[in-house]
Design a protein around this motif. Structure first.
Motif, PDB file in Angstrom:
ATOM      1  N   ALA A  65       5.057 -16.883  -0.123  1.00  0.00           N
ATOM      2  CA  ALA A  65       5.495 -15.767   0.785  1.00  0.00           C
ATOM      3  C   ALA A  65       5.469 -14.661  -0.334  1.00  0.00           C
ATOM      4  CB  ALA A  65       6.657 -16.245   1.317  1.00  0.00           C
ATOM      5  N   ALA A  66       5.649 -13.411   0.189  1.00  0.00           N
ATOM      6  CA  ALA A  66       6.131 -12.086  -0.621  1.00  0.00           C
ATOM      7  C   ALA A  66       6.698 -11.205   0.401  1.00  0.00           C
ATOM      8  CB  ALA A  66       4.758 -11.558  -0.957  1.00  0.00           C
ATOM      9  N   ILE A  67       7.733 -10.542  -0.279  1.00  0.00           N
ATOM     10  CA  ILE A  67       8.600  -9.500   0.430  1.00  0.00           C
ATOM     11  C   ILE A  67       8.406  -8.277  -0.429  1.00  0.00           C
ATOM     12  CG2 ILE A  67      10.005 -11.261   1.298  1.00  0.00           C
ATOM     13  CD1 ILE A  67      12.206  -9.842  -0.570  1.00  0.00           C
ATOM     14  N   LEU A  68       8.427  -7.047   0.429  1.00  0.00           N
ATOM     15  CA  LEU A  68       8.453  -5.520  -0.272  1.00  0.00           C
ATOM     16  C   LEU A  68       9.349  -4.882   0.482  1.00  0.00           C
ATOM     17  CD1 LEU A  68       7.070  -3.482  -1.799  1.00  0.00           C
ATOM     18  CD2 LEU A  68       5.357  -3.185  -0.096  1.00  0.00           C
ATOM     19  N   VAL A  69      10.371  -4.089  -0.020  1.00  0.00           N
ATOM     20  CA  VAL A  69      11.103  -3.077   0.629  1.00  0.00           C
ATOM     21  C   VAL A  69      11.276  -1.923  -0.181  1.00  0.00           C
ATOM     22  CG1 VAL A  69      13.567  -2.770   1.088  1.00  0.00           C
ATOM     23  CG2 VAL A  69      12.754  -5.076   1.316  1.00  0.00           C
ATOM     24  N   PHE A  70      10.671  -0.973   1.030  1.00  0.00           N
ATOM     25  CA  PHE A  70      10.603   0.590   0.440  1.00  0.00           C
ATOM     26  C   PHE A  70       9.858   0.675  -1.094  1.00  0.00           C
ATOM     27  CE2 PHE A  70      14.765   0.449   2.906  1.00  0.00           C
ATOM     28  CZ  PHE A  70      14.220   0.827   3.997  1.00  0.00           C
ATOM     29  N   GLY A  71       8.817   0.217  -1.161  1.00  0.00           N
ATOM     30  CA  GLY A  71       7.902   0.347  -2.180  1.00  0.00           C
ATOM     31  C   GLY A  71       7.027   1.573  -1.983  1.00  0.00           C
ATOM     32  N   HIS A  72       7.523   2.756  -2.274  1.00  0.00           N
ATOM     33  CA  HIS A  72       6.890   3.941  -2.047  1.00  0.00           C
ATOM     34  C   HIS A  72       6.073   4.658  -3.322  1.00  0.00           C
ATOM     35  CE1 HIS A  72      10.005   3.813   1.081  1.00  0.00           C
ATOM     36  NE2 HIS A  72       8.796   4.184   1.687  1.00  0.00           N
ATOM     37  N   VAL A  73       4.631   4.411  -2.886  1.00  0.00           N
ATOM     38  CA  VAL A  73       3.793   4.825  -3.910  1.00  0.00           C
ATOM     39  C   VAL A  73       2.859   6.132  -3.531  1.00  0.00           C
ATOM     40  CG1 VAL A  73       3.695   2.824  -5.038  1.00  0.00           C
ATOM     41  CG2 VAL A  73       1.986   3.353  -3.337  1.00  0.00           C
ATOM     42  N   PRO A  74       2.060   6.741  -4.224  1.00  0.00           N
ATOM     43  CA  PRO A  74       1.320   7.736  -3.551  1.00  0.00           C
ATOM     44  C   PRO A  74       0.317   7.457  -2.629  1.00  0.00           C
ATOM     45  CG  PRO A  74       1.440   8.209  -5.982  1.00  0.00           C
ATOM     46  CD  PRO A  74       1.986   6.887  -5.784  1.00  0.00           C
ATOM     47  N   LYS A  75      -0.068   8.188  -1.763  1.00  0.00           N
ATOM     48  CA  LYS A  75      -1.123   8.120  -0.614  1.00  0.00           C
ATOM     49  C   LYS A  75      -2.433   7.208  -1.093  1.00  0.00           C
ATOM     50  CE  LYS A  75       0.880   9.421   3.335  1.00  0.00           C
ATOM     51  NZ  LYS A  75       1.138   8.813   4.392  1.00  0.00           N
ATOM     52  N   GLN A  76      -2.607   7.789  -2.508  1.00  0.00           N
ATOM     53  CA  GLN A  76      -4.212   7.313  -2.829  1.00  0.00           C
ATOM     54  C   GLN A  76      -3.936   5.914  -3.465  1.00  0.00           C
ATOM     55  OE1 GLN A  76      -3.590  10.776  -5.541  1.00  0.00           O
ATOM     56  NE2 GLN A  76      -3.573   9.164  -7.445  1.00  0.00           N
ATOM     57  N   ASP A  77      -2.645   5.512  -3.755  1.00  0.00           N
ATOM     58  CA  ASP A  77      -2.598   4.097  -4.357  1.00  0.00           C
ATOM     59  C   ASP A  77      -1.912   2.924  -3.153  1.00  0.00           C
ATOM     60  OD1 ASP A  77      -3.116   5.022  -6.784  1.00  0.00           O
ATOM     61  OD2 ASP A  77      -1.200   5.652  -7.195  1.00  0.00           O
ATOM     62  N   GLN A  78      -1.707   3.485  -1.810  1.00  0.00           N
ATOM     63  CA  GLN A  78      -1.045   2.705  -1.002  1.00  0.00           C
ATOM     64  C   GLN A  78      -1.932   1.310  -0.794  1.00  0.00           C
ATOM     65  OE1 GLN A  78       0.485   5.271   2.144  1.00  0.00           O
ATOM     66  NE2 GLN A  78       2.064   5.965   0.816  1.00  0.00           N
ATOM     67  N   GLU A  79      -3.128   1.711  -0.298  1.00  0.00           N
ATOM     68  CA  GLU A  79      -3.950   0.604   0.074  1.00  0.00           C
ATOM     69  C   GLU A  79      -4.128  -0.463  -1.182  1.00  0.00           C
ATOM     70  OE1 GLU A  79      -8.117  -0.389   2.203  1.00  0.00           O
ATOM     71  OE2 GLU A  79      -7.963   1.719   1.498  1.00  0.00           O
ATOM     72  N   PHE A  80      -4.316   0.003  -2.136  1.00  0.00           N
ATOM     73  CA  PHE A  80      -4.481  -0.830  -3.510  1.00  0.00           C
ATOM     74  C   PHE A  80      -3.091  -1.806  -3.573  1.00  0.00           C
ATOM     75  CE2 PHE A  80      -3.985  -2.111  -7.676  1.00  0.00           C
ATOM     76  CZ  PHE A  80      -4.791  -2.768  -8.067  1.00  0.00           C
ATOM     77  N   PHE A  81      -2.013  -0.927  -3.423  1.00  0.00           N
ATOM     78  CA  PHE A  81      -0.644  -1.554  -3.559  1.00  0.00           C
ATOM     79  C   PHE A  81      -0.418  -2.749  -2.571  1.00  0.00           C
ATOM     80  CE2 PHE A  81       3.835  -0.825  -2.675  1.00  0.00           C
ATOM     81  CZ  PHE A  81       4.561  -1.499  -3.765  1.00  0.00           C
ATOM     82  N   ILE A  82      -0.598  -2.366  -1.376  1.00  0.00           N
ATOM     83  CA  ILE A  82      -0.442  -3.018  -0.065  1.00  0.00           C
ATOM     84  C   ILE A  82      -1.189  -4.570  -0.323  1.00  0.00           C
ATOM     85  CG2 ILE A  82      -0.347  -3.656   2.262  1.00  0.00           C
ATOM     86  CD1 ILE A  82       2.105  -1.976   1.541  1.00  0.00           C
ATOM     87  N   LYS A  83      -2.695  -4.270  -0.436  1.00  0.00           N
ATOM     88  CA  LYS A  83      -3.497  -5.421  -0.493  1.00  0.00           C
ATOM     89  C   LYS A  83      -3.192  -6.145  -1.662  1.00  0.00           C
ATOM     90  CE  LYS A  83      -7.247  -3.557   2.247  1.00  0.00           C
ATOM     91  NZ  LYS A  83      -8.795  -3.169   2.339  1.00  0.00           N
ATOM     92  N   ASN A  84      -2.822  -5.806  -2.793  1.00  0.00           N
ATOM     93  CA  ASN A  84      -2.271  -6.596  -4.049  1.00  0.00           C
ATOM     94  C   ASN A  84      -1.195  -7.457  -3.559  1.00  0.00           C
ATOM     95  OD1 ASN A  84      -2.503  -7.232  -6.673  1.00  0.00           O
ATOM     96  ND2 ASN A  84      -1.549  -5.133  -7.372  1.00  0.00           N
TER      97      ASN A  84
END
Length: 205
Positions: free
Chosen positions: A102-121
Motif C-alpha cells: 500500500a502507499a499513501i500521499l498527503v499534500f505532495g504538491h509539485v509543479p504541474k509538469q511533474d505531477q503525472e510522473f509523481f503520481i504514477k511513481n
C-alpha cells in the motif's frame, strides 16, 4: 519546490504540520490489510508514517528533505516505532515497481509538469491487489488561504487525477471541501481531492 525550500521549512523546532495524522488517512487506512509493507510518499516530518507504523505496518517514508526525514526518525522514536526513511526526489527518480502492499500521499504538491510522473511513481510502487490513497489540495484551494503552496502551478486539477488513475479500480474519489487543522500550516476549511484506488495490474506489464 526545492529540497532547500523544504529543509528550511522543516527547520522549525516544532512540527509545522503537527504530530497527528491527516484525517483522511486516519479514516481510510483501516482498509489496508494487517501487517503489510506501506510507503508514505512526500512524507515531510513523518506524522502519517508514524501513525501507520503504530497500526503494525512495516513503513518506509520517502521525502526529498533530510531535515524532514530526521524529524520523522525522532518522532518514530518518541512513539516507540521504527520507520525506514529514504531521501528521494519523486519527480525525478523512479521508485522500484511493485515493492509495497500500500502507499499513501498527503499534500505532495509539485509543479504541474511533474505531477503525472509523481503520481504514477506512487501508483507503480504498489503490488497488484494493493491500495493507494492520497489527499491533495485542488486548484480551488487558491481562494481559501488555509494552507498549501499558494500558487496554481502546484495545485491539482481533479480531471487530471481521474485520467491518471483510470487504469486502476477507484474505490473512493472526492472533490470538494474539507476541514483541516494540522499544525500551523493547515488551518480551517479547504478544498481537496481524495483518492483511494486498488492496483489491479500495473499498466504496461
Amino acid at each position: 519546490m526545492s529540497k532547500e525550500h523544504w529543509d528550511n521549512s522543516f527547520s522549525d523546532k516544532d512540527y509545522v504540520y503537527g504530530e497527528e495524522p491527516n484525517e483522511f488517512i486516519k479514516e481510510m487506512s483501516t482498509r489496508i490489510s494487517e501487517h503489510t509493507k506501506v510507503a508514505c510518499f512526500a512524507e515531510g516530518e513523518g506524522r502519517n508514517a508514524i501513525y501507520i507504523a503504530k497500526q503494525g505496518h512495516d513503513v518506509t517514508a520517502f521525502d526529498q528533505s533530510i531535515v524532514g526525514l530526521n524529524k520523522t526518525k525522532a518522532l518514530a522514536e518518541k512513539n516507540g516505532v521504527f520507520v525506514e526513511t529514504v531521501e528521494r526526489d519523486l519527480t525525478k527518480d523512479k521508485v522500484i515497481k511493485e515493492q509495497f502492499d500500500a502507499a499513501i500521499l498527503v499534500f505532495g504538491h509539485v509543479p504541474k509538469q511533474d505531477q503525472e510522473f509523481f503520481i504514477k511513481n506512487v501508483m507503480e510502487s504498489v503490488k497488484p491487489g494493493g491500495l493507494v490513497m492520497f489527499e491533495v489540495y485542488s486548484e480551488a484551494q487558491i481562494d481559501y488561504n488555509t494552507g498549501g503552496p499558494g500558487v496554481m502551478d502546484r495545485l491539482y486539477n481533479p480531471q487530471d487525477i481521474l485520467r491518471w488513475i483510470s487504469d486502476y479500480k477507484c474505490l473512493h474519489f472526492y472533490y470538494g471541501e474539507a476541514e483541516r487543522h494540522e499544525g500551523k500550516r493547515h488551518s480551517g476549511k479547504c478544498h481537496v481531492v481524495q483518492v483511494v484506488v486498488e492496483i489491479e495490474d500495473i499498466p504496461g506489464n
